[in-house]
Enzyme design. Structure first.
Site, PDB file in Angstrom:
ATOM      1  N   ASN A   8       8.386 -16.602  -2.909  1.00 32.59           N
ATOM      2  CA  ASN A   8       7.657 -16.943  -1.412  1.00 32.59           C
ATOM      3  C   ASN A   8       9.742 -17.704  -0.536  1.00 32.59           C
ATOM      4  O   ASN A   8      10.187 -17.557  -1.835  1.00 32.59           O
ATOM      5  CB  ASN A   8       6.946 -16.757  -0.940  1.00 32.59           C
ATOM      6  CG  ASN A   8       5.965 -15.977  -1.597  1.00 32.59           C
ATOM      7  OD1 ASN A   8       5.840 -14.531  -1.887  1.00 32.59           O
ATOM      8  ND2 ASN A   8       4.430 -16.670  -1.510  1.00 32.59           N
ATOM      9  N   CYS A  13       3.468  -9.831  -7.548  1.00 30.97           N
ATOM     10  CA  CYS A  13       3.493  -8.652  -6.528  1.00 30.97           C
ATOM     11  C   CYS A  13       3.577  -6.984  -7.110  1.00 30.97           C
ATOM     12  O   CYS A  13       4.686  -6.813  -8.088  1.00 30.97           O
ATOM     13  CB  CYS A  13       5.340  -9.266  -6.435  1.00 30.97           C
ATOM     14  SG  CYS A  13       6.057  -8.225  -5.004  1.00 30.97           S
ATOM     15  N   ASN A  68       4.924  -4.361  -6.081  1.00 28.27           N
ATOM     16  CA  ASN A  68       6.735  -3.907  -5.603  1.00 28.27           C
ATOM     17  C   ASN A  68       7.413  -4.539  -6.530  1.00 28.27           C
ATOM     18  O   ASN A  68       8.591  -4.270  -7.955  1.00 28.27           O
ATOM     19  CB  ASN A  68       7.388  -3.806  -4.344  1.00 28.27           C
ATOM     20  CG  ASN A  68       6.873  -2.621  -3.780  1.00 28.27           C
ATOM     21  OD1 ASN A  68       6.452  -1.893  -4.040  1.00 28.27           O
ATOM     22  ND2 ASN A  68       6.237  -3.164  -2.627  1.00 28.27           N
ATOM     23  N   ASN A 109      -3.529 -10.815  -4.743  1.00 21.65           N
ATOM     24  CA  ASN A 109      -3.611 -11.909  -3.855  1.00 21.65           C
ATOM     25  C   ASN A 109      -4.153 -11.354  -2.888  1.00 21.65           C
ATOM     26  O   ASN A 109      -5.112 -10.266  -2.982  1.00 21.65           O
ATOM     27  CB  ASN A 109      -1.990 -11.392  -2.916  1.00 21.65           C
ATOM     28  CG  ASN A 109      -0.571 -11.432  -4.371  1.00 21.65           C
ATOM     29  OD1 ASN A 109      -0.850 -12.930  -4.984  1.00 21.65           O
ATOM     30  ND2 ASN A 109       0.237 -11.149  -4.393  1.00 21.65           N
ATOM     31  N   ASN A 145      -2.868 -11.874   3.518  1.00 28.36           N
ATOM     32  CA  ASN A 145      -1.531 -10.790   3.499  1.00 28.36           C
ATOM     33  C   ASN A 145      -2.137 -10.173   4.397  1.00 28.36           C
ATOM     34  O   ASN A 145      -4.048 -10.452   4.246  1.00 28.36           O
ATOM     35  CB  ASN A 145      -1.532 -10.457   2.245  1.00 28.36           C
ATOM     36  CG  ASN A 145      -0.376 -10.836   1.243  1.00 28.36           C
ATOM     37  OD1 ASN A 145       0.909 -11.781   1.613  1.00 28.36           O
ATOM     38  ND2 ASN A 145      -0.960 -10.649   0.336  1.00 28.36           N
ATOM     39  N   CYS A 160       4.628  -4.447   0.680  1.00 31.92           N
ATOM     40  CA  CYS A 160       3.597  -4.495  -0.442  1.00 31.92           C
ATOM     41  C   CYS A 160       2.754  -4.165  -1.240  1.00 31.92           C
ATOM     42  O   CYS A 160       1.678  -3.318  -0.497  1.00 31.92           O
ATOM     43  CB  CYS A 160       2.918  -5.257   0.530  1.00 31.92           C
ATOM     44  SG  CYS A 160       1.904  -6.992  -0.343  1.00 31.92           S
ATOM     45  N   GLY A 161       3.506  -3.860  -2.189  1.00 33.73           N
ATOM     46  CA  GLY A 161       2.344  -3.002  -3.597  1.00 33.73           C
ATOM     47  C   GLY A 161       1.356  -3.872  -3.465  1.00 33.73           C
ATOM     48  O   GLY A 161       0.284  -2.340  -3.796  1.00 33.73           O
TER      49      GLY A 161
END
Length: 285
Positions: free
Chosen positions: A71, A80, A82, A173, A206, A233-234
């Site tokens: 990050n 992640c 994306n 996540n 998140n 954010c995927g």
């Protein structure tokens, strides 16, 4: 950048998926030194290259490739969505593989990525994002019930208590999905920053602010732990879809509109898997 006082050059490709941009480095022949520090150095928008962080593409003994992502604050992330699509484009377009689909090792498990190829280049990809996790202890989230579904949490914002309803989900996540009437005016930075560091989430979180459009469309903005508000954010889009479906707001297939573009999220309830489809683009080398 400098390693032990010695200047070093870094070859990278900047890529983005729905505006979620990272610098991608080919580490198949060896990991770069101090990747977290490099990520913090290259990420500032006005003082350096500008990105949401750094992603290293590494060899794996469990999958075709391995992803390590860092990050903007130098912390290492778990996954992640994306970024995984962009990795697929990177390795296919640059000839590191001819396989389609590929498997990708991440800190949240092995992901399978199928690519849509046109004229020898990847234009979009579908990622098997795996099983959504709603058990609070596995998110992780400090919560006494077996699920945090449309429940109220209370945090302190500007010295005053603020209560808001939301759903806790992990897609590799941790995410907290809260619903608003107008996503454009949602207090993403002020409230997102507080929730990220609240005691409900021992590993930070998140935070998604979601506006329901109809049964198959939603809008959202996201505050990402370690990076602040990002254009996309995927894993967050997947968490939003899960929260919307569980809450009865949408169907099992939903288009999620982010600031940087659209992602199509489908929850296959029979397999209990989330599939995410979206673009992957090169910005520059």
């Amino acid at each position: 950048y400098y390693v032990e006082g010695v200047p070093m050059k870094l070859k990278f490709t900047k890529m983005q998926g729905c505006g979620n941009d990272y610098l991608y480095v080919n580490c198949m022949d060896g990991m770069i030194p101090e990747p977290g520090k490099i990520s913090a150095y290259v990420s500032p928008r006005h003082l350096s290259v500008g990105s949401d962080g750094l992603i290293c593409i590494c060899p794996s003994d469990k999958a075709d490739f391995r992803m390590r992502m860092f990050n903007a604050d130098a912390s290492e992330g778990m996954m992640c969505g994306n970024g995984s699509r962009c990795i697929a484009k990177f390795v296919y377009d640059k000839g590191l593989t001819q396989k389609n689909p590929i498997t990708l090792e991440t800190l949240s498990g092995i992901k399978t990525i199928a690519m849509d190829v046109a004229d020898g280049k990847v234009v979009s990809a579908t990622v098997d994002m795996g099983v959504p996790i709603t058990d609070p202890s596995s998110i992780p989230m400090t919560w006494e019930k077996s699920i945090c579904l449309d429940e109220t949490i209370t945090v302190t914002v500007d010295g005053a208590p603020l209560s808001l309803r939301g759903t806790g989900v992990s897609m590799g996540n941790p995410h907290f999905v809260t619903f608003v009437e107008d996503v454009a005016t949602a207090p993403v930075e002020k409230v997102g920053r507080v929730i990220e560091h609240s005691s409900y989430f021992p590993e930070r979180v998140n935070v998604e602010f979601v506006e329901i459009v109809d049964d198959n469309h939603v809008k959202f903005r996201v505050w990402e732990r370690g990076s602040g508000e990002t254009l996309a954010c995927g894993t967050g889009a997947c968490a939003v879809a899960v929260a919307c479906i569980l809450g009865g707001y949408t169907e099992n297939k939903v288009t999620v509109k982010l600031l940087g573009g659209d992602l199509l999220i489908e929850w296959d309830r029979e397999q209990n898997k989330i599939y995410m489809t979206g673009p992957a683009e090169v910005v520059f080398d």
